[in-house]
Enzyme design. Structure first.
Site, PDB file in Angstrom:
ATOM      1  N   VAL A 141     -47.729  12.244  33.377  1.00  0.00           N
ATOM      2  CA  VAL A 141     -48.179  13.586  33.182  1.00  0.00           C
ATOM      3  C   VAL A 141     -48.697  14.029  34.340  1.00  0.00           C
ATOM      4  CG1 VAL A 141     -50.045  14.757  31.418  1.00  0.00           C
ATOM      5  CG2 VAL A 141     -48.842  12.670  30.541  1.00  0.00           C
ATOM      6  N   GLU A 142     -49.514  13.578  35.134  1.00  0.00           N
ATOM      7  CA  GLU A 142     -50.093  14.049  36.185  1.00  0.00           C
ATOM      8  C   GLU A 142     -49.483  14.694  37.334  1.00  0.00           C
ATOM      9  OE1 GLU A 142     -52.966  14.868  37.280  1.00  0.00           O
ATOM     10  OE2 GLU A 142     -54.293  14.111  35.605  1.00  0.00           O
ATOM     11  N   SER A 143     -48.215  13.432  37.478  1.00  0.00           N
ATOM     12  CA  SER A 143     -47.344  13.533  38.844  1.00  0.00           C
ATOM     13  C   SER A 143     -45.888  13.254  38.691  1.00  0.00           C
ATOM     14  CB  SER A 143     -47.966  12.867  40.138  1.00  0.00           C
ATOM     15  OG  SER A 143     -47.862  11.646  39.700  1.00  0.00           O
TER      16      SER A 143
END
Length: 575
Positions: free
Chosen positions: A163-165
Site C-alpha cells: 500500500v505504501e510503496s
C-alpha cells in the site's frame, strides 16, 4: 477423470462466465492509485531530499499515486523472474510463504465491506499488478515476515509496504516520504533512522522495518489494540485520528474507524490493506495470482567493520553493483557510510563467500585512496566534490580540525574504484537518469540555481507547473534548492527554449517575488470558505483550488489543511 477434476471441469463454464462479467465491469472502475504508481519511472533522489520520514499528506491531499515520485516496474533481480504460474481458480499448495502469512492473520475480516470491495475488484481487473509486486518483493518477504513474527504482530503488516510503496526500495513522494515504509524525515529521525549525505536509513530495509514496526506497536498501544485505528494513524498521524475520535465522542457518534471523518487518503488506505488481506487469504477464490515465494531465508545481514566500496562488495559477493543497491538502498553513494551502519544485506547463499573474501583482502582495498596535491584556490569543498566525498570525511581522514588548507600540501582522499556511471543506483546516477527522461516533443533546458530561486518562481519563469519541475528532477516540492544546483526544465518547443536562453538570468523583479513568496499551511476553521481564506491571505480562490487539487465542487471542512503561497509583503497584521 477423478471426482475433483470432474467437478472442477464442470465449474469452468461458471468460472468463465463470472470472469467475463467481472471483466465487463472493469472498464467502469476508476484508474487506481496503484496503476498510476506503477507507471512512474524510477527517480533519483536529490541530496537534500535524502536528508528528509513521513510528513503525511495534508487532509484532502492527493492519492497515493500523486505522492509517489519514484517507482520501478520490474523485479529487482531479473535472474529470479522465472515463470511460475498458479492456474486461476485452483487453490495453491501451502508449501510457500503465503500459507505461513495466512496463518498469522489476526486483523478483522472486512472483505464484504462496501469500502473494501472496490479495491478487491480493482485487483481482480488488474491481476498483473499483485503478481509484479509480490515478485519484486520476493527477496525481502521472508526477512520482514520473521521480524513481524518475532514481535507477535499481525502478519497482515507484511502487506503494508504494498500500500505504501508497492515494495519499491527507492520510492519517494512529493511529501518527502522515502523507502518501502514511506517515512518522512522527522518521523524517521524520531525512530532512529539516520539521514545524511552517505546514507538514508528510511530506505535501509533492515533499519526501516525495525522503525516501522516500533512505530506501529507504539500506535497500537495508543489506540488500545485497534489495528484499523493504528493503520489510520500510521497514514494520517495519531493526532488526526485522535481528533476525529474526540469529535465523534462530542457528537455522540461511534468512534470506530468506519465512522470517523478522516482525510480522503486515509479513508482509502485501510480498505486497501483489508482488500490485500482478503486476496492473500483466498487468491484462488478471487482469480488473482501471487508470486510463489519459498518459505526459506533469502537474505542474511553480514557485519562489516568499516567503510566499504560497494563495487568491492559486489565483487566479493559475486553480484552486480545494482543488486547490492537493490538490497541495500539506504546507501546514497559509492560506498557505505564511514560512520556506519556497518552491515550489508546479501543473499544467504553469498554471505559466507563474501565474509571470507572480505577478511582476506588488505584493509587498504576496501576503498581506493588518492594522494591529492592541493592547488592554488582550492578549498576542501572543491576537493570533496571532485572525489565524491564530504568535507567531514576529508577532515577526519587527514586529522584536520578546521577548513584551512594550503596550496602544495597533500591530502589523503578516499575515492571510488569505478567511475560514477558504474554505481548505477547511487543518488547521483538516479538523479541523472531521471533528468535525462522528459516528455516527448519537448526540449531540454538546464537551469543553474541562483540565490533567491524557488520552485514556484522557476515554474512561473518557464511556464511549467511546480509538480512538473519537481518530477523532472526527482525531488519533492518541499526540498530545498541551493545556488549552483542544476535543474532540468523540459520546455514545450524549440521556440520557447530559444526565448528562455535569450532572456538570460531570471529578471530581478521575479527574483524579488521568489524571495517574498512563502508557503503557508493553513488549518481550516469553522465558518471558513475559500472566498474568506482568499481575502484573508490576498490570493485568489482559483489559486487555492489549484495549489490543493480541489475541484470546483470541493467542500472544505474544519481541521483540513490547505497549502497557500503567500506574498509576505502584502499581508495585514491580522493574518
Amino acid at each position: 477423470m477423478s471426482p475433483m477434476k470432474s467437478s472442477f471441469a464442470m465449474a469452468l463454464p461458471a468460472v468463465s462466465l463470472a470472469a467475463a462479467l467481472l471483466l465487463a465491469g472493469c472498464s467502469g472502475l476508476p484508474v487506481s492509485d496503484e496503476a498510476r504508481d506503477e507507471a512512474r519511472a524510477p527517480d533519483p533522489v536529490s541530496d537534500e531530499a535524502q536528508l528528509a520520514g513521513p510528513p503525511k499528506p495534508a487532509p484532502g491531499d492527493g492519492t497515493q499515486a500523486e505522492r509517489l515520485l519514484s517507482l520501478e516496474d520490474s523485479a529487482p533481480f531479473p535472474d529470479l523472474a522465472v515463470t511460475r504460474h498458479i492456474p486461476v481458480g485452483e487453490a495453491p499448495e501451502n508449501n510457500d510463504i503465503w500459507g505461513r502469512v495466512r496463518a498469522g492473520f489476526t486483523m478483522p475480516d472486512y472483505r464484504h465491506h462496501p469500502r473494501v470491495q472496490p479495491h478487491i475488484q480493482w485487483h481482480q481487473c488488474r491481476q498483473d499488478f499483485l503478481h509484479r509486486v509480490t515478485a519484486r518483493a520476493e527477496p525481502l518477504l521472508h526477512y520482514i515476515l520473521e521480524e513481524i513474527e518475532a514481535r507477535e504482530l499481525p502478519t497482515e503488516l507484511l502487506l503494508l509496504p504494498i500500500v505504501e510503496s508497492a515494495y519499491l526500495p527507492f520510492a519517494y513522494s512529493p511529501g518527502r516520504a522515502a523507502g518501502i515504509w514511506q517515512f518522512i524525515p522527522s518521523t524517521g529521525r524520531h525512530f532512529g533512522l539516520k539521514q545524511n549525505w552517505w546514507y538514508d536509513g528510511r530506505r535501509d530495509i533492515h533499519a526501516s522495518t525495525q522503525a516501522a514496526l516500533d512505530y506501529l506497536q507504539q500506535l497500537n498501544q495508543r489506540f488500545d489494540g485497534d489495528w484499523l485505528l493504528t493503520l489510520a494513524a500510521y497514514n494520517a498521524g495519531q493526532g488526526t485520528v485522535s481528533r476525529a475520535i474526540q469529535r465523534n465522542e462530542r457528537l455522540g457518534r461511534p468512534t470506530d474507524y468506519w465512522h470517523l471523518d478522516l482525510p480522503r487518503e486515509t479513508r482509502h488506505y485501510v480498505p486497501k490493506l483489508l482488500a490485500l488481506q482478503a486476496l492473500v487469504e483466498n487468491p484462488w477464490a478471487y482469480h488473482v495470482e501471487l508470486w510463489p515465494v519459498p518459505d526459506e531465508p533469502y537474505l542474511e545481514r553480514v557485519a562489516l567493520d568499516g567503510q566499504l566500496d560497494l563495487a568491492v562488495a559486489a565483487r566479493l559477493a559475486e553480484l552486480d553493483v545494482e543488486d547490492i543497491y537493490q538490497l541495500n538502498p539506504g546507501f546514497n553513494r559509492w560506498a557505505t557510510d564511514p560512520e556506519g551502519p556497518h552491515y550489508l544485506l546479501l543473499p544467504a547463499d553469498r554471505a559466507e563467500r563474501f565474509s571470507e573474501g572480505l577478511a582476506a583482502i588488505d584493509p587498504g582495498e576496501r576503498v581506493a585512496w588518492h594522494r591529492h596535491r592541493i592547488q592554488t584556490g582550492e578549498t576542501l569543498s572543491h576537493i570533496a566534490t571532485r572525489y565524491r566525498t564530504t568535507v567531514a570525511m576529508l577532515q577526519q581522514t587527514n586529522n584536520l580540525r578546521g577548513t584551512n588548507i594550503r596550496a602544495g600540501q597533500h591530502l589523503l582522499v578516499p575515492s571510488a574504484t569505478r567511475p560514477s556511471s558504474g554505481y548505477t543506483l547511487s543518488a547521483e546516477q538516479r538523479r541523472s537518469n531521471t533528468q535525462a527522461r522528459g516528455p516527448a516533443g519537448r526540449q531540454r533546458h538546464e537551469h543553474v540555481v541562483r540565490q533567491g530561486d524557488s520552485f514556484w518562481a522557476l515554474s512561473r519563469r518557464y511556464g511549467v507547473t511546480v509538480a512538473e519541475l519537481t518530477r523532472w528532477n526527482g525531488v519533492a516540492p518541499g526540498d530545498p534548492i541551493r545556488p549552483g544546483q542544476r535543474l532540468v526544465v523540459w520546455l514545450p518547443d524549440g521556440e520557447r527554449a530559444a526565448e528562455v536562453a535569450a532572456a538570460g538570468p531570471m529578471p530581478a523583479s521575479l527574483q524579488h517575488v521568489s524571495t517574498r513568496r512563502q508557503t503557508v499551511t493553513y488549518s481550516v476553521r469553522r465558518g471558513d470558505s475559500l472566498h474568506s481564506i482568499g481575502q484573508r491571505f490576498r490570493v485568489s480562490v482559483a489559486d487555492i483550488r489549484r495549489w490543493n487539487n480541489l475541484g470546483n465542487g470541493s467542500l472544505i471542512r474544519p481541521g483540513q489543511r490547505l497549502t497557500l503561497h503567500v506574498d509576505v509583503t502584502n499581508q495585514g497584521s491580522g493574518t
